[in-house]
Design a protein around this motif. Structure first.
Motif, PDB file in Angstrom:
ATOM      1  N   LEU A  35       1.156  11.720  -1.673  1.00 31.96           N
ATOM      2  CA  LEU A  35      -0.147  11.142  -1.341  1.00 31.96           C
ATOM      3  C   LEU A  35      -0.505  10.007  -2.293  1.00 31.96           C
ATOM      4  N   GLN A  36      -0.183  10.162  -3.571  1.00 37.39           N
ATOM      5  CA  GLN A  36      -0.453   9.097  -4.530  1.00 37.39           C
ATOM      6  C   GLN A  36       0.378   7.854  -4.228  1.00 37.39           C
ATOM      7  N   VAL A  37       1.643   8.060  -3.823  1.00 38.30           N
ATOM      8  CA  VAL A  37       2.478   6.929  -3.418  1.00 38.30           C
ATOM      9  C   VAL A  37       1.880   6.224  -2.202  1.00 38.30           C
ATOM     10  N   THR A  38       1.399   7.003  -1.240  1.00 39.95           N
ATOM     11  CA  THR A  38       0.825   6.443  -0.018  1.00 39.95           C
ATOM     12  C   THR A  38      -0.454   5.676  -0.315  1.00 39.95           C
ATOM     13  N   ILE A  39      -1.296   6.218  -1.192  1.00 39.92           N
ATOM     14  CA  ILE A  39      -2.547   5.538  -1.542  1.00 39.92           C
ATOM     15  C   ILE A  39      -2.264   4.204  -2.222  1.00 39.92           C
ATOM     16  N   TYR A  76       1.078  -3.836   6.542  1.00 40.81           N
ATOM     17  CA  TYR A  76       1.372  -2.403   6.480  1.00 40.81           C
ATOM     18  C   TYR A  76       2.827  -2.141   6.874  1.00 40.81           C
ATOM     19  N   GLY A  77       3.333  -2.884   7.854  1.00 39.79           N
ATOM     20  CA  GLY A  77       4.710  -2.686   8.267  1.00 39.79           C
ATOM     21  C   GLY A  77       5.703  -3.005   7.163  1.00 39.79           C
ATOM     22  N   LEU A  78       5.481  -4.118   6.457  1.00 39.45           N
ATOM     23  CA  LEU A  78       6.391  -4.502   5.386  1.00 39.45           C
ATOM     24  C   LEU A  78       6.324  -3.529   4.212  1.00 39.45           C
ATOM     25  N   VAL A  79       5.118  -3.118   3.844  1.00 36.73           N
ATOM     26  CA  VAL A  79       4.963  -2.205   2.701  1.00 36.73           C
ATOM     27  C   VAL A  79       5.630  -0.863   2.977  1.00 36.73           C
ATOM     28  N   VAL A  82       9.418  -0.891   3.008  1.00 32.52           N
ATOM     29  CA  VAL A  82       9.987  -0.769   1.662  1.00 32.52           C
ATOM     30  C   VAL A  82      10.032   0.698   1.237  1.00 32.52           C
ATOM     31  N   ILE A  83       8.959   1.437   1.523  1.00 39.04           N
ATOM     32  CA  ILE A  83       8.930   2.868   1.183  1.00 39.04           C
ATOM     33  C   ILE A  83      10.022   3.621   1.934  1.00 39.04           C
ATOM     34  N   PHE A  84      10.196   3.295   3.207  1.00 44.14           N
ATOM     35  CA  PHE A  84      11.224   3.963   4.006  1.00 44.14           C
ATOM     36  C   PHE A  84      12.615   3.604   3.494  1.00 44.14           C
ATOM     37  N   PHE A  85      12.793   2.332   3.085  1.00 48.50           N
ATOM     38  CA  PHE A  85      14.099   1.868   2.604  1.00 48.50           C
ATOM     39  C   PHE A  85      14.510   2.613   1.330  1.00 48.50           C
ATOM     40  N   TYR A  90       6.071  10.087   1.647  1.00 48.48           N
ATOM     41  CA  TYR A  90       4.710   9.565   1.820  1.00 48.48           C
ATOM     42  C   TYR A  90       3.985  10.368   2.894  1.00 48.48           C
ATOM     43  N   SER A  91       2.652  10.191   2.917  1.00 48.36           N
ATOM     44  CA  SER A  91       1.813  10.906   3.877  1.00 48.36           C
ATOM     45  C   SER A  91       1.601  10.036   5.115  1.00 48.36           C
ATOM     46  N   ARG A  92       2.112  10.488   6.242  1.00 53.65           N
ATOM     47  CA  ARG A  92       1.945   9.728   7.474  1.00 53.65           C
ATOM     48  C   ARG A  92       0.483   9.662   7.894  1.00 53.65           C
ATOM     49  N   PHE A  93      -0.252  10.759   7.675  1.00 54.87           N
ATOM     50  CA  PHE A  93      -1.669  10.783   8.047  1.00 54.87           C
ATOM     51  C   PHE A  93      -2.455   9.755   7.234  1.00 54.87           C
ATOM     52  N   GLN A  94      -2.211   9.706   5.933  1.00 50.99           N
ATOM     53  CA  GLN A  94      -2.914   8.759   5.076  1.00 50.99           C
ATOM     54  C   GLN A  94      -2.554   7.316   5.441  1.00 50.99           C
ATOM     55  N   ALA A  95      -1.284   7.068   5.714  1.00 49.61           N
ATOM     56  CA  ALA A  95      -0.839   5.715   6.059  1.00 49.61           C
ATOM     57  C   ALA A  95      -1.439   5.251   7.388  1.00 49.61           C
ATOM     58  N   ALA A  96      -1.346   6.112   8.412  1.00 46.78           N
ATOM     59  CA  ALA A  96      -1.879   5.742   9.725  1.00 46.78           C
ATOM     60  C   ALA A  96      -3.396   5.592   9.681  1.00 46.78           C
TER      61      ALA A  96
END
Length: 411
Positions: A35-39, A76-79, A82-85, A90-96
Motif C-alpha cells: 500500500l505504501q508503494v502504491t500511495i 498512471y499507465g507509465l508509473v 514501471v511497478i509491473f516491470f 501494489y494495491s490494485r484498489f488503491q491504484a484504480a
C-alpha cells in the motif's frame, strides 16, 4: 481557485479516499509495504498527470475535457507499468481508486470553473488589431478611450509595434503596473489560432523557426523504434491491403512519388495506391499531383484507405530510412513544392524539420492544394516548428486518432 490548491485538493482526495476506505475495512493494511508503494506511485502519477494536462491544455483548439483523460491515463499507465516491470507488489484498489478520483476531481473543477466559456479581453483600437474580430471563442471588448478597464476583463490586447498615442501608452503602462496582463496582438493570434505568420525576415532572427535539436534527435530515434515495432506487428495487414488493391483495380499496390523533405532533400514517398491513372485529356504534372474531393480516379478500396489514413502505412519504410517522422509538416510533391516556393515567401522554412505522416496543419486543416489554402497551411507549419516539443506532438497524436475515426480532411 489557485493552481496549487487544485493540485493539493486532488492529491488529498485521490490518495486519501481509497486509503480511508481500505483502512475502515482493514486497519492494519495501512502499514503494509504494497500500500505504501502504491500511495507513493499514485502521488507521482497524479502530479505528472496534472502537469501533462496543464501543458496540453495550453495549445489552441484543445478542449479541457479532451485532455484530462489522456493525460492521467498516460501518467498512471507509465508509473504502474514501471511497478509491473520491476514486479513490485501494489494495491490494485488503491491504484484504480486514485486514478478514478483524479480524473473526476479535475473534470468537476473544469465544469465548475467554466473553463470552456469564452475569455474576455479588452482591445486597444490602434494598429492592426482588426484581425482579432475574426477569432472565435473570445469576447472582445473594444476600448473607446483610455481609462478604467471594464470588469471581468482577463487582459488587454494591443499592437505594441504600432505608433500608439501618448494617452494609450500611459494607459497600457498603468495596466502593467496594476497587474493586468497586456498582450501583443500577434502573440494573442498565435496562441488562439495555432498559426504563426512570418511576414518579414527579421521576425526569424531570434531563431523562432529553429527547433530544439536535442529533442529532434530523441524524436528521430523514437520514430525509428516505433516504426519498426509497428511494421512487425502490422505486416499481415499490409499484405492484406496490398492484395485488396490489386484485386480492386489494375496496377501496382504501392504508389511512389517524389516529395521534398528535410532541408529540401528530394526523396521517394511510398503509399498504398488509392487511384487509377485514367484522367482524360492532356494534363500537366502539377494537375496530376493535385487530388480533389470528387476525384474520379479514386478507387473503391482507395476511398476507404484515404478515409482511415491506412494508405499512409507504407511510409513506415520512409521513417526507417530517416526520410520522414511520424509527426511533422506533410511533404509535398516535388512539382507542387516548386510551385509553392515561387508563389509563397518563406515556404522553404517548413523543411527545417523532417516531414511527417501527420502534422499540426493536417489535424487543423486537412488536405489542401490551392495557393490561398497552402498559405494558411504554412502558418500552421510555422506554429508547429516554433512550438516543436513532445507536448505538441502528443496533442497531434490524440487529434489524429480522432480524425482517423471521423475521416476529417480526407480526399
Amino acid at each position: 481557485m489557485r493552481l496549487r490548491y487544485r493540485l493539493l485538493g486532488g492529491l488529498l482526495l485521490a490518495v486519501g479516499i481509497p486509503l480511508l476506505i481500505r483502512a475502515m475495512a482493514e486497519p492494519k493494511v495501512v502499514y503494509s509495504i504494497n500500500l505504501q508503494v502504491t500511495i507513493t506511485a499514485a502521488i507521482f502519477a497524479h502530479i505528472s498527470g496534472y502537469l501533462i494536462y496543464r501543458r496540453l491544455d495550453a495549445f489552441p483548439g484543445v478542449a479541457t475535457f479532451g485532455t484530462l483523460l489522456p493525460a492521467f491515463t498516460l501518467s498512471y499507465g507509465l508509473v504502474f507499468l514501471v511497478i509491473f516491470f520491476f514486479r513490485l507488489d501494489y494495491s490494485r484498489f488503491q491504484a484504480a481508486g486514485s486514478f478514478l478520483i483524479s480524473t473526476l476531481w479535475y473534470f468537476s473543477l473544469a465544469a465548475s470553473l467554466n473553463r470552456l466559456e469564452p475569455g474576455r479581453l479588452a482591445v486597444v483600437p490602434v494598429g492592426s488589431v482588426h484581425r482579432l474580430a475574426a477569432v472565435r471563442g473570445v469576447a472582445w471588448h473594444r476600448l473607446q478611450r483610455p481609462g478604467l478597464v471594464p470588469g471581468r476583463i482577463q487582459g488587454v490586447v494591443a499592437d505594441l509595434r504600432a505608433d500608439l498615442p501618448d494617452a494609450w501608452v500611459r494607459f497600457i503602462t498603468g495596466c502593467v503596473l496594476s497587474g493586468m496582463p497586456v498582450y501583443h496582438v500577434k502573440q494573442v493570434l498565435e496562441s488562439l489560432t495555432g498559426r504563426v505568420e512570418i511576414e518579414h525576415l527579421s521576425e526569424n532572427t531570434l531563431g523562432s523557426l529553429h527547433p530544439n535539436q536535442a529533442y529532434s534527435r530523441i524524436k528521430q530515434a523514437a520514430d525509428w523504434l516505433v516504426a519498426l515495432a509497428v511494421l512487425i506487428v502490422a505486416s499481415p495487414l499490409l499484405l492484406i491491403v496490398a492484395l485488396l488493391i490489386r484485386l480492386d483495380s489494375p496496377g501496382p499496390a504501392l504508389f511512389r512519388q517524389q516529395r521534398v523533405g528535410h532541408r529540401g532533400a528530394v526523396f521517394t514517398l511510398y503509399k498504398f495506391r488509392t487511384m487509377r491513372d485514367d484522367r482524360g485529356g492532356p494534363v500537366t504534372a502539377r494537375e496530376k499531383a493535385i487530388t480533389r474531393g470528387d476525384d474520379p480516379r479514386i478507387t473503391r478500396i482507395g476511398r476507404v484507405l484515404r478515409r482511415t489514413r491506412l494508405d499512409e502505412l507504407p511510409q513506415l519504410f520512409n521513417i526507417l530510412r530517416g526520410e520522414m517522422s511520424w509527426i511533422g509538416p506533410r511533404p509535398e510533391a516535388l512539382m507542387l513544392s516548386l510551385w509553392y516556393e515561387k508563389e509563397l515567401s518563406f515556404y522553404p522554412y517548413r523543411h527545417i524539420v523532417r516531414p511527417g505522416i501527420t502534422g499540426w496543419a493536417q489535424v487543423n486543416q486537412g488536405h489542401v492544394a490551392a495557393i490561398g489554402d497552402v498559405h494558411e497551411k504554412l502558418h500552421y507549419d510555422f506554429y508547429y516548428i516554433k512550438n516543436f516539443s513532445p507536448w505538441l506532438d502528443l496533442v497531434i497524436v490524440m487529434r489524429t486518432i480522432r480524425i482517423m475515426l471521423t475521416g476529417f480532411g480526407a480526399k
